[in-house]
Design a protein around this motif. Structure first.
Motif, PDB file in Angstrom:
ATOM      1  N   GLY A   1       4.924  -6.324 -10.450  1.00  0.00           N
ATOM      2  CA  GLY A   1       4.835  -5.556 -11.813  1.00  0.00           C
ATOM      3  C   GLY A   1       4.075  -4.405 -11.555  1.00  0.00           C
ATOM      4  N   ASP A   2       3.265  -3.966 -10.578  1.00  0.00           N
ATOM      5  CA  ASP A   2       2.626  -2.666 -10.599  1.00  0.00           C
ATOM      6  C   ASP A   2       3.438  -1.681 -10.475  1.00  0.00           C
ATOM      7  N   TYR A   3       3.014  -0.501 -10.862  1.00  0.00           N
ATOM      8  CA  TYR A   3       3.747   1.013 -10.727  1.00  0.00           C
ATOM      9  C   TYR A   3       2.891   1.890 -10.357  1.00  0.00           C
ATOM     10  N   VAL A   4       3.183   2.889  -9.613  1.00  0.00           N
ATOM     11  CA  VAL A   4       2.538   4.193  -9.340  1.00  0.00           C
ATOM     12  C   VAL A   4       3.588   5.298  -9.233  1.00  0.00           C
ATOM     13  N   CYS A   5       3.259   6.635  -9.766  1.00  0.00           N
ATOM     14  CA  CYS A   5       3.942   7.815  -9.569  1.00  0.00           C
ATOM     15  C   CYS A   5       3.106   8.599  -8.783  1.00  0.00           C
ATOM     16  N   PHE A   6       3.532   9.518  -7.976  1.00  0.00           N
ATOM     17  CA  PHE A   6       2.980  10.498  -7.289  1.00  0.00           C
ATOM     18  C   PHE A   6       3.690  11.614  -6.755  1.00  0.00           C
ATOM     19  N   PRO A   7       3.505  12.930  -6.590  1.00  0.00           N
ATOM     20  CA  PRO A   7       4.003  13.802  -5.977  1.00  0.00           C
ATOM     21  C   PRO A   7       4.616  13.761  -4.706  1.00  0.00           C
ATOM     22  N   GLY A   8       5.844  13.824  -4.592  1.00  0.00           N
ATOM     23  CA  GLY A   8       6.579  13.421  -3.237  1.00  0.00           C
ATOM     24  C   GLY A   8       6.246  14.749  -2.190  1.00  0.00           C
ATOM     25  N   SER A   9       5.769  15.832  -2.637  1.00  0.00           N
ATOM     26  CA  SER A   9       5.645  16.914  -1.786  1.00  0.00           C
ATOM     27  C   SER A   9       4.257  16.600  -0.919  1.00  0.00           C
TER      28      SER A   9
ATOM     29  N   GLU B   1      -3.798  10.223   1.797  1.00  0.00           N
ATOM     30  CA  GLU B   1      -5.264  10.360   1.859  1.00  0.00           C
ATOM     31  C   GLU B   1      -5.963   9.302   0.807  1.00  0.00           C
ATOM     32  N   GLN B   2      -5.226   8.937  -0.056  1.00  0.00           N
ATOM     33  CA  GLN B   2      -5.633   7.717  -0.869  1.00  0.00           C
ATOM     34  C   GLN B   2      -4.468   7.089  -1.606  1.00  0.00           C
TER      35      GLN B   2
ATOM     36  N   LYS C   1       0.859  -1.145  -0.034  1.00  0.00           N
ATOM     37  CA  LYS C   1      -0.138  -0.071   0.014  1.00  0.00           C
ATOM     38  C   LYS C   1       1.027   1.101   0.016  1.00  0.00           C
ATOM     39  N   VAL C   2       0.848   1.961  -1.035  1.00  0.00           N
ATOM     40  CA  VAL C   2       1.858   3.086  -1.128  1.00  0.00           C
ATOM     41  C   VAL C   2       1.039   4.504  -1.854  1.00  0.00           C
ATOM     42  N   GLY C   3       1.514   5.345  -1.562  1.00  0.00           N
ATOM     43  CA  GLY C   3       1.074   6.838  -2.291  1.00  0.00           C
ATOM     44  C   GLY C   3       0.702   7.818  -1.082  1.00  0.00           C
ATOM     45  N   PRO C   4      -0.022   8.831  -1.676  1.00  0.00           N
ATOM     46  CA  PRO C   4      -0.778  10.006  -0.937  1.00  0.00           C
ATOM     47  C   PRO C   4      -1.629   9.226   0.272  1.00  0.00           C
TER      48      PRO C   4
ATOM     49  N   LEU D   1       2.670   7.457   2.230  1.00  0.00           N
ATOM     50  CA  LEU D   1       3.141   6.156   3.182  1.00  0.00           C
ATOM     51  C   LEU D   1       3.492   4.897   2.428  1.00  0.00           C
ATOM     52  N   TYR D   2       3.993   4.073   3.081  1.00  0.00           N
ATOM     53  CA  TYR D   2       4.570   2.745   2.609  1.00  0.00           C
ATOM     54  C   TYR D   2       4.221   1.888   3.564  1.00  0.00           C
ATOM     55  N   GLU D   3       3.308   0.824   3.299  1.00  0.00           N
ATOM     56  CA  GLU D   3       2.887  -0.373   4.122  1.00  0.00           C
ATOM     57  C   GLU D   3       2.625  -1.425   3.484  1.00  0.00           C
ATOM     58  N   THR D   4       3.191  -2.546   3.727  1.00  0.00           N
ATOM     59  CA  THR D   4       3.013  -3.859   3.399  1.00  0.00           C
ATOM     60  C   THR D   4       1.565  -4.426   3.535  1.00  0.00           C
ATOM     61  N   LEU D   5       1.238  -5.247   2.937  1.00  0.00           N
ATOM     62  CA  LEU D   5      -0.108  -5.838   3.061  1.00  0.00           C
ATOM     63  C   LEU D   5      -0.128  -7.184   3.433  1.00  0.00           C
TER      64      LEU D   5
END
Length: 181
Positions: free
Chosen positions: A150-158, A142-143, A137-140, A162-166
């Motif tokens: 194989g999955d990829y995501v890009c988001f603003p670092g600003s 709030e969402q 589980k990763v990204g902003p 969070l980073y959390e294992t499932l």
């Protein structure tokens, strides 16, 4: 030169370049002056949070702090030769830093340990995450997004993120993209 010595030399160089005293850098980074003194001498053991706090306080990408500058045609990096930056949930190895035009790209081998969450209040640039094994589980904050191999995501670092294992440990590639200062 050891990773600690590289970090120490870079902290001192950027601090002096900006005309900052050790006390002022301590204030800006919220890191104790004694800890900064140890880091500058190459004898400290920094966490991910410490390095990112210094990055923000000095207004430089993390890679500027942890990389010895070279310009070879071929670059081979062995994981065993790269110091690991750790936090409560994440282990990072900076594998490569590249200056491309007005952009700095940092490539990290990233491991996220199960049972803990890594949070960040934000920093300049964008984060690119490619999961190679596990469920993340990763990204902003709030969402966040759920990623598998194989999955990829890009988001603003600003933004706070969070980073959390499932389930179980997660291996991933983290690419940080910063504007060059």
């Amino acid at each position: 030169m050891s990773a600690g010595q590289v970090l120490g030399a870079n902290i001192r160089a950027f601090r002096e370049q900006r005309g900052l005293s050790l006390s002022e850098l301590a204030r800006r980074s919220s890191i104790a002056k004694g800890t900064l003194s140890q880091l500058e001498s190459g004898s400290g053991n920094p966490t991910i949070e410490t390095v990112f706090s210094l990055s923000n306080a000095l207004d430089v990408p993390v890679s500027e702090l942890v990389t010895e500058r070279t310009a070879p045609d071929v670059v081979l990096v062995r994981a065993r030769d790269v110091e690991v930056l750790s936090s409560n949930a994440v282990d990072l190895r900076l594998m490569r830093r590249m200056d491309i035009g007005d952009t700095v790209i940092e490539i990290y081998d990233q491991r996220v340990r199960p049972g803990a969450t890594q949070t960040s209040e934000g920093h300049p640039g964008r984060e690119h995450v490619l999961v190679t094994s596990g469920q993340l589980k990763v990204g902003p904050a709030e969402q966040p997004y759920e990623l598998g191999p194989g999955d990829y995501v890009c988001f603003p670092g600003s933004v706070p993120h969070l980073y959390e294992t499932l389930e179980g440990e997660v291996s991933s590639v983290l690419v940080l993209e910063y504007p060059k200062h």
